[in-house]
Design a protein around this motif. Structure first.
Motif, short mmCIF file in Angstrom:
data_model
loop_
_atom_site.label_atom_id
_atom_site.label_comp_id
_atom_site.label_asym_id
_atom_site.label_seq_id
_atom_site.Cartn_x
_atom_site.Cartn_y
_atom_site.Cartn_z
N TRP A 160 0.84 -1.21 0.00
CA TRP A 160 0.00 0.00 0.00
C TRP A 160 0.87 1.25 0.00
N GLY A 161 1.92 1.28 0.81
CA GLY A 161 2.79 2.45 0.87
C GLY A 161 3.61 2.64 -0.39
N MET A 162 4.12 1.56 -0.95
CA MET A 162 4.90 1.67 -2.19
C MET A 162 4.02 2.13 -3.35
N MET A 163 2.80 1.62 -3.42
CA MET A 163 1.87 2.07 -4.45
C MET A 163 1.58 3.57 -4.30
N LYS A 164 1.41 4.01 -3.08
CA LYS A 164 1.09 5.42 -2.80
C LYS A 164 2.14 6.36 -3.36
N TYR A 165 3.40 6.02 -3.21
CA TYR A 165 4.46 6.95 -3.58
C TYR A 165 5.07 6.68 -4.96
N ILE A 189 21.51 10.62 -11.40
CA ILE A 189 21.86 11.49 -10.29
C ILE A 189 23.33 11.28 -9.99
N THR A 190 24.13 12.32 -10.19
CA THR A 190 25.59 12.20 -10.07
C THR A 190 26.09 12.51 -8.67
N LEU A 209 4.02 -10.92 -7.82
CA LEU A 209 4.13 -9.71 -7.02
C LEU A 209 5.53 -9.14 -7.07
N VAL A 210 6.53 -10.00 -7.04
CA VAL A 210 7.93 -9.55 -7.13
C VAL A 210 8.15 -8.83 -8.45
N LEU A 211 7.67 -9.39 -9.55
CA LEU A 211 7.85 -8.76 -10.86
C LEU A 211 7.09 -7.44 -10.94
N PHE A 212 5.87 -7.42 -10.39
CA PHE A 212 5.10 -6.18 -10.42
C PHE A 212 5.81 -5.07 -9.64
N LEU A 213 6.29 -5.38 -8.43
CA LEU A 213 6.93 -4.37 -7.59
C LEU A 213 8.25 -3.89 -8.21
N ASP A 214 8.92 -4.78 -8.93
CA ASP A 214 10.14 -4.37 -9.64
C ASP A 214 9.80 -3.36 -10.73
N SER A 215 8.72 -3.59 -11.46
CA SER A 215 8.33 -2.63 -12.48
C SER A 215 7.83 -1.34 -11.84
N LEU A 216 7.17 -1.44 -10.68
CA LEU A 216 6.69 -0.25 -10.00
C LEU A 216 7.85 0.65 -9.59
N ARG A 217 8.96 0.06 -9.17
CA ARG A 217 10.15 0.85 -8.81
C ARG A 217 10.63 1.68 -10.00
N ASN A 218 10.45 1.14 -11.18
CA ASN A 218 10.96 1.79 -12.39
C ASN A 218 9.87 2.49 -13.19
N ALA A 219 8.72 2.72 -12.55
CA ALA A 219 7.62 3.40 -13.24
C ALA A 219 8.01 4.83 -13.57
N ARG A 251 19.35 14.69 0.95
CA ARG A 251 17.93 14.84 0.65
C ARG A 251 17.51 13.71 -0.30
N THR A 252 16.22 13.43 -0.32
CA THR A 252 15.66 12.56 -1.34
C THR A 252 14.86 13.41 -2.31
N ASN A 253 14.31 12.79 -3.38
CA ASN A 253 13.57 13.54 -4.39
C ASN A 253 12.65 12.60 -5.14
N LEU A 254 11.80 13.18 -6.00
CA LEU A 254 10.82 12.38 -6.73
C LEU A 254 11.46 11.44 -7.75
N SER A 255 12.69 11.73 -8.16
CA SER A 255 13.35 10.87 -9.15
C SER A 255 13.84 9.57 -8.54
N ASP A 256 14.12 9.58 -7.25
CA ASP A 256 14.63 8.38 -6.59
C ASP A 256 14.16 8.38 -5.14
N ILE A 257 12.87 8.24 -4.95
CA ILE A 257 12.28 8.30 -3.62
C ILE A 257 12.90 7.24 -2.71
N GLY A 258 13.30 7.67 -1.53
CA GLY A 258 13.86 6.76 -0.55
C GLY A 258 15.37 6.72 -0.51
N SER A 259 16.01 7.21 -1.56
CA SER A 259 17.47 7.31 -1.58
C SER A 259 17.87 8.73 -1.22
N PHE A 260 18.91 8.87 -0.42
CA PHE A 260 19.35 10.19 0.04
C PHE A 260 20.75 10.47 -0.48
#
Length: 794
Positions: A278-283, A338-339, A361-371, A664-673
């Motif tokens: 639910w949280g991963m889909m949200k963001y 991101i350099t 589900l694993v394949l779907f979530l992998d594609s969701l990461r790269n949406a 900081r994080t950003n919309l291009s790579d949410i969760g990475s700082f």
């Protein structure tokens, strides 16, 4: 017609507009368009949908006619609410340290004014009255004016003008406080101005009192380009923005319809998976990120099926069918590179676990990461220039004092995912955040009352080990009220591992108390202090042990009772007696306290600067006064009420120097700082202050104070002296949880230029010295005395 914090709240149309897809500005106009305030007519949803196409044709004429309603905004406070006799359409926005009332005797014009009066004097809190006006007008500059009268005001007053855009984003702000207007004066008109952005949605105006004294305010006015705002040209209405998430607001308004008495191991495992997905889909899901679904309500719709799935296979099948309901999305064709150096990668290991999830589900979530990423996200934004996350469109469901099981799970899932993707110090929590979610699922379900729910939220928040992560509410929380508002007229603190009665807050009440400065508290109502500390530890958010004990100390002496049995030690003798407690309002009112001067020259020609009262515009004056001193002490055992970092840094530094890095994080790579470049303090200055500089810190040195300490310790001959700071530096991010709960966390990472940590570590002093029991009993400031000694050493 009425309006509240974010626009009009018309009693007859709330339910209708919760089902309509209308942005804030258009909503305001339609409410006005279809309402007849005299006849109180109601229009049903079907009729309203038919009206919408016609509305666009006649709305401009309507706005012009609305502009003739000169008295509608109650700028002169003549219309009072029947409920509390406060001016209608205005609201208080202040701490309990301030009293805000309608004054019937002292006024500038008409029958009433508003009086803001302090009960206590705390520099980082304010008393404020405010109102909101829909930004339906066009122009270049907006100006607010008001008449104000002051009596013995100790800190600058403010006249507030704030312009917000979509999602409460602040577009322009001014509050006049930098002008330093204080003292006593009769009625005088003040004004502030800001640019009026085209994308403005709501305008807030108000009056602010900080510190001590009385402030009367009356007769507001608002102008666009020098003319009354109601005579300004209306905005051009280009289109009605349809956001479907705002239309789906009825089905679960009263209840989530989720009833859970207990959970077995399989159900907890199912809910653990659902909360993550639910949280991963949200963001990450582009359709959801565009506001196409009310994501809170979608949780309630899938919950029954997930809870009832009796095996991993059935749960995974339920989840894969669910995630495909929300539309297809494209993958990023060329992911943005991101350099910048990375500090923390987003955690997606759980998405690769085929033992936990099905292959599909694993394949779907992998594609969701790269949406494909969106440029504007419905639920998340980032503060301009700073970059800490701004959480948008999160409903606090304030009317639910005790949310039901579904809403309690929503609270847990919302918080866990915000930390998962937007907390820069998740790697410093001290335990695996992935294990927290399944641990707390049952705790949130079993919370059987309002206080138990708030307590488990506080326990969850405490687990991130961040001093900033406090829990408050739109109204006083039952949890906080239960602690009581009676306390001692002394500060208390842990010294040499003992809870010590420290300096008095109210001298008169302190003299009347059985207790004395320097007493060691041993028991309260027959409970040992160590036992009480242990009970509080899991419910006191803090970055390190020193600051945890700082905050526990204040909570231990709160009570609902006015008489408590206390055992204490004085001069080696153990005593026990019934001690009188006072209400906090009695302790802070009429107390003998003056604002500490921003500077002083101590004996032996030692300069002293107190950062709580030092203002940016007074730094030049102060440093000229202290120019010829033998050394300089900068006291940061407080919270700076201003931000004179650059101004004072120029005097301390011979040239610019790096002192901090951010992540900081950003919309291009949410969760990475990612790290950005180092920031500097100072500039070329041959006439910089060349003598010793000693910076005083302790557990009260927090956030902005720590940031200043980092900057000033780069000065030549600078020494940080004292004890470890609160270890919570960086701008904070606020958000809401069901039940009207407000909480926050540190939103950006703060590091030294070499990348070393400050969070949970704090500003470690070069010379450690802590107060002693003997020193407190004698009323000494041993840290300050040591600083003077260091400066006087050759």
């Amino acid at each position: 017609m009425n309006y509240g914090h974010v626009g009009f709240v018309h009693n007859n149309l709330n339910k209708i507009f919760e089902e309509l897809s209308i942005d804030n500005s258009s909503k305001i106009l339609f409410k006005l368009l279809i309402s007849d305030s005299k006849n109180n007519k109601k229009i049903n949803q079907v009729m309203l949908k038919k009206i919408i196409p016609i509305a666009l044709l006649i709305i401009n004429n309507f706005i012009l006619s609305y502009g003739q309603e000169k008295s509608d905004h109650n700028f002169n406070f003549e219309n009072l609410s029947l409920q509390d006799k406060m001016p209608a359409k205005w609201f208080r926005c202040s701490k309990s340290d301030y009293i805000i009332t309608t004054d019937f005797k002292i006024k500038h014009n008409g029958k009433h004014s508003v009086l803001i009066q302090s009960k206590v004097e705390i520099a980082d809190k304010v008393g404020c009255i405010s109102t909101a006006i829909p930004a339906t007008m066009s122009g270049d500059t907006i100006t607010v004016k008001a008449f104000m009268k002051m009596e013995k005001v100790s800190a600058p007053i403010g006249l507030m003008l704030q312009v917000n855009g979509e999602g409460y984003k602040v577009l322009a702000f001014e509050n006049m406080m930098q002008k330093g207007i204080k003292g006593s004066s009769d009625w005088k008109e003040y004004s502030v101005s800001v640019p009026l952005p085209e994308n403005a949605e709501t305008i807030f105006i108000g009056a602010i009192l900080s510190g001590k004294g009385k402030l009367w305010v009356d007769d507001f006015s608002l102008c666009i380009d020098g003319k009354d705002f109601r005579d300004a040209l209306p905005k051009e209405i280009k289109s009605i923005k349809v956001v479907k998430a705002k239309t789906d607001t009825i089905e679960f308004k009263e209840s989530s319809n989720i009833i859970i008495d207990t959970l077995d191991v399989q159900q907890i495992k199912n809910l653990d998976k659902l909360g993550r997905i639910w949280g991963m889909m949200k963001y990450f899901h582009p359709v959801i990120a565009q506001g196409e679904y009310n994501w809170d309500y979608e949780l309630f719709r899938i919950l029954p099926a997930v809870i009832n799935a009796q095996t991993d296979g059935l749960c995974n099948l339920t989840l894969i069918n669910w995630v495909h309901q929300f539309g297809k999305f494209d993958l990023e064709s060329q992911p943005q590179a991101i350099t910048l150096p990375i500090k923390m990668k987003a955690d997606f290991k759980w998405t690769e676990n085929e033992e936990l999830l099905s292959r599909s589900l694993v394949l779907f979530l992998d594609s969701l990461r790269n949406a494909e990423k969106v440029n504007e996200h419905y639920y998340i934004d980032f503060a301009e220039r700073v970059g800490n996350p701004i959480f948008k469109n999160e409903n606090a469901y304030t009317d639910m004092k005790y949310p039901d099981a579904g809403y309690r799970l929503l609270s847990l899932f919302r918080y866990w995912n915000m930390i998962q993707y937007f907390f820069p110090y998740k790697y410093l929590i001290g335990e695996d955040w992935n294990l927290i979610l399944p641990e707390f699922i049952l705790k949130f379900i079993q919370a059987s009352s309002e206080i138990e729910y708030q307590t488990v939220v506080l326990e969850l928040v405490t687990r991130i080990n961040d001093t900033h992560a406090q829990v408050t509410g739109e109204r006083p929380l039952a949890l906080d009220i239960s602690k009581g508002l009676n306390t001692l007229p002394f500060n208390v603190r842990f010294v040499e591992k003992h809870l010590i009665v420290a300096e008095p807050i109210n001298n008169k009440l302190a003299k009347e108390s059985i207790l004395q400065r320097g007493d060691i508290l041993l028991k309260i109502n027959n409970k040992k202090i160590d036992e009480l500390v242990s009970e509080q530890r899991n419910y006191t958010p803090a970055s390190n042990e020193d600051v945890r004990l700082r905050d526990i100390a204040n909570n231990l002496i709160r009570s609902q009772d006015t008489l408590l049995f206390i055992q204490y030690q004085r001069n080696g003798i153990v005593k026990a007696d019934t001690v009188l407690y006072s209400h906090v309002s009695d302790i802070y009112k009429n107390r003998e306290k003056k604002l500490k001067p921003s500077y002083n020259q101590l004996p032996s020609k030692v300069g002293y600067i107190y950062m709580e009262t030092l203002k940016r515009d007074s730094v030049d004056f102060v440093m000229k006064k202290l120019k010829n001193t033998r050394g300089l002490i900068i006291d940061l055992r407080c919270y700076p009420s201003d931000f004179p970092l650059s101004e004072l840094g120029v005097y301390l530094m011979p040239s610019s120097a790096d002192f901090v890095k951010f992540t900081r994080t950003n919309l291009s790579d949410i969760g990475s700082f990612y790290f950005d470049n180092s920031n500097t303090v100072g500039k070329e200055n041959k006439d910089y202050y060349k003598e010793k500089v000693v910076i005083l810190v302790n557990e009260l040195t927090q956030s902005s104070a720590e940031f200043h300490a980092m900057a000033f310790r780069t000065a030549p001959n600078a020494t940080v002296l004292g004890s470890t700071t609160a270890a919570a530096d960086g701008n904070v991010s606020y958000f809401l949880l069901p039940g009207g709960i407000h909480t926050l966390f540190t939103g950006i990472g703060i590091y030294y230029p070499d990348g070393s940590e400050t969070q949970r570590i704090g500003i470690v002093p070069d010379v450690e010295i802590k107060p002693t029991i003997e020193g407190i009993r004698a009323g000494k400031d041993e840290v300050l005395e040591k600083a003077i000694e260091l400066i006087n050493q050759k």
